[in-house]
Design an enzyme around this catalytic site. Structure first.
Site, PDB file in Angstrom:
ATOM      1  N   HIS A 111       2.907   7.642   8.149  1.00  0.00           N
ATOM      2  CA  HIS A 111       2.515   7.456   7.216  1.00  0.00           C
ATOM      3  C   HIS A 111       2.873   8.150   6.369  1.00  0.00           C
ATOM      4  O   HIS A 111       2.343   8.744   5.477  1.00  0.00           O
ATOM      5  CB  HIS A 111       0.180   7.201   6.792  1.00  0.00           C
ATOM      6  CG  HIS A 111       0.377   5.668   7.674  1.00  0.00           C
ATOM      7  ND1 HIS A 111       0.598   4.778   7.699  1.00  0.00           N
ATOM      8  CD2 HIS A 111      -0.501   5.819   8.852  1.00  0.00           C
ATOM      9  CE1 HIS A 111      -0.030   3.656   8.180  1.00  0.00           C
ATOM     10  NE2 HIS A 111      -0.683   4.778   8.973  1.00  0.00           N
ATOM     11  N   SER A 137      -4.583   0.699   9.414  1.00  0.00           N
ATOM     12  CA  SER A 137      -2.954   0.924  10.082  1.00  0.00           C
ATOM     13  C   SER A 137      -2.016   0.352  10.892  1.00  0.00           C
ATOM     14  O   SER A 137      -2.078  -1.020  10.720  1.00  0.00           O
ATOM     15  CB  SER A 137      -3.149   2.157  10.883  1.00  0.00           C
ATOM     16  OG  SER A 137      -2.088   3.341  11.395  1.00  0.00           O
TER      17      SER A 137
END
Length: 320
Positions: free
Chosen positions: A207, A98
């Site tokens: 996300h 991430s």
């Protein structure tokens, strides 16, 4: 090909005090924090070292602090290798989880530290603002068979946006989307065999499609930023594909905001390519634990653990 990979953790790995002792002992590490402070025009080092925790945990603060700490750890390690007369090993891959992609880009020479620090500050601000008016949520699911995920996504999506945000390890996923769907999905996951389903105390649906505004904002923020081809291949969060050009780096930083992180696939791809040793370059050992579950036979070394020093020194070589 090298048997080594560097992996960089994302948000959630922050802890008050991270990097402070290292910066006191390493001029290289201290210079990274100083550069991060200069890039922001305020001291992210003071916040990382002294807190308070509630301010450090804010997305717009946690992300630049983690990036600074991660690159400081790498700089300190390289400094120690050089002091011992050793040539720093070149990894086969660098992969970031991430937000850790920014650390990976800096470590791979694709992005300047100052640009990375400013970008993750903006990324955090954009993520917090994205999807306003739509109640976002995330939940951690533990012990659910991956084969049941399509069934879960289909059923929970009847209640709103529901996607797999992070596939972190076998039987450990994080889902993201609109709160009604996440709450319904958490209950359904238990009926499908999950040992635990925990709605997380966050308001950002990372996300997921709720980050579309953040992705548009990052696309604009990246305009004018210089990227270079990475010196070491990176791996995309969504599908583990190699990222080998400056343009691909730029694209990744936009796409991964709305796409999921398939960490299992990325680690399996590195292992299949011959990687047997992973160095976690960042605060804590979140990725160390995940990788041990994904590839039980791999050697995983948390670089910020002083007890790892002998193992890390042994990975380098005497210059010819």
């Amino acid at each position: 090909m090298s048997h080594l990979a560097f992996v960089c953790p994302g948000q959630g790995s922050q802890v008050v005090g991270m990097g402070r002792t290292l910066a006191e002992e390493s001029a290289a590490a201290a210079s990274v924090f100083a550069a991060a402070d200069a890039a922001l025009g305020e001291s992210i080092a003071d916040l990382a070292w002294g807190g308070p925790a509630d301010r450090l945990d804010l997305t717009e603060n946690a992300q630049p602090a983690i990036l600074a700490a991660s690159i400081a750890i790498l700089a300190g390690l390289r400094e120690r290798w050089a002091a011992e007369g050793l040539a720093a090993p070149t990894p086969s891959f660098i992969a970031g989880h991430s937000m850790g992609q920014y650390s990976a880009l800096v470590a791979a020479g694709a992005l300047d530290l100052a640009d990375g620090i400013r970008l993750v500050r903006e990324r955090g601000r954009l993520m917090q603002a994205s999807g306003q008016g739509r109640d976002g949520a995330m939940a951690a699911l533990i012990g659910l068979d991956d084969a049941r995920l399509p069934e879960l996504v289909e059923a929970a999506s009847q209640h709103g946006i529901f996607v797999v945000a992070n596939r972190n390890a076998p039987g450990q996923v994080v889902v993201s989307g609109e709160r009604p769907a996440i709450e319904a999905g958490a209950e359904l996951a238990k009926s499908l065999g999950a040992k635990r389903a925990i709605v997380l105390p966050v308001s950002v649906a990372a996300h997921s499609p709720l980050m579309a505004e953040a992705a548009d904002g990052m696309r604009e923020a990246l305009t004018g930023i210089t990227f270079r081809d990475p010196e070491v291949p990176l791996l995309a969060n969504k599908d583990g594909r190699p990222i080998e050009t400056a343009d691909a780096c730029r694209t990744e930083l936009v796409e991964h905001l709305t796409a999921g992180v398939d960490w299992v696939h990325a680690v399996e791809r590195m292992a299949a390519s011959g990687v047997t040793t992973f160095i976690e370059v960042g605060p804590g050992r979140v990725l160390t634990g995940l990788i041990k579950r994904i590839v039980p036979g791999a050697e995983v070394i948390p670089a910020d653990d002083p007890s790892s020093l002998d193992r890390l020194l042994a990975l380098a070589s005497v210059p010819a």
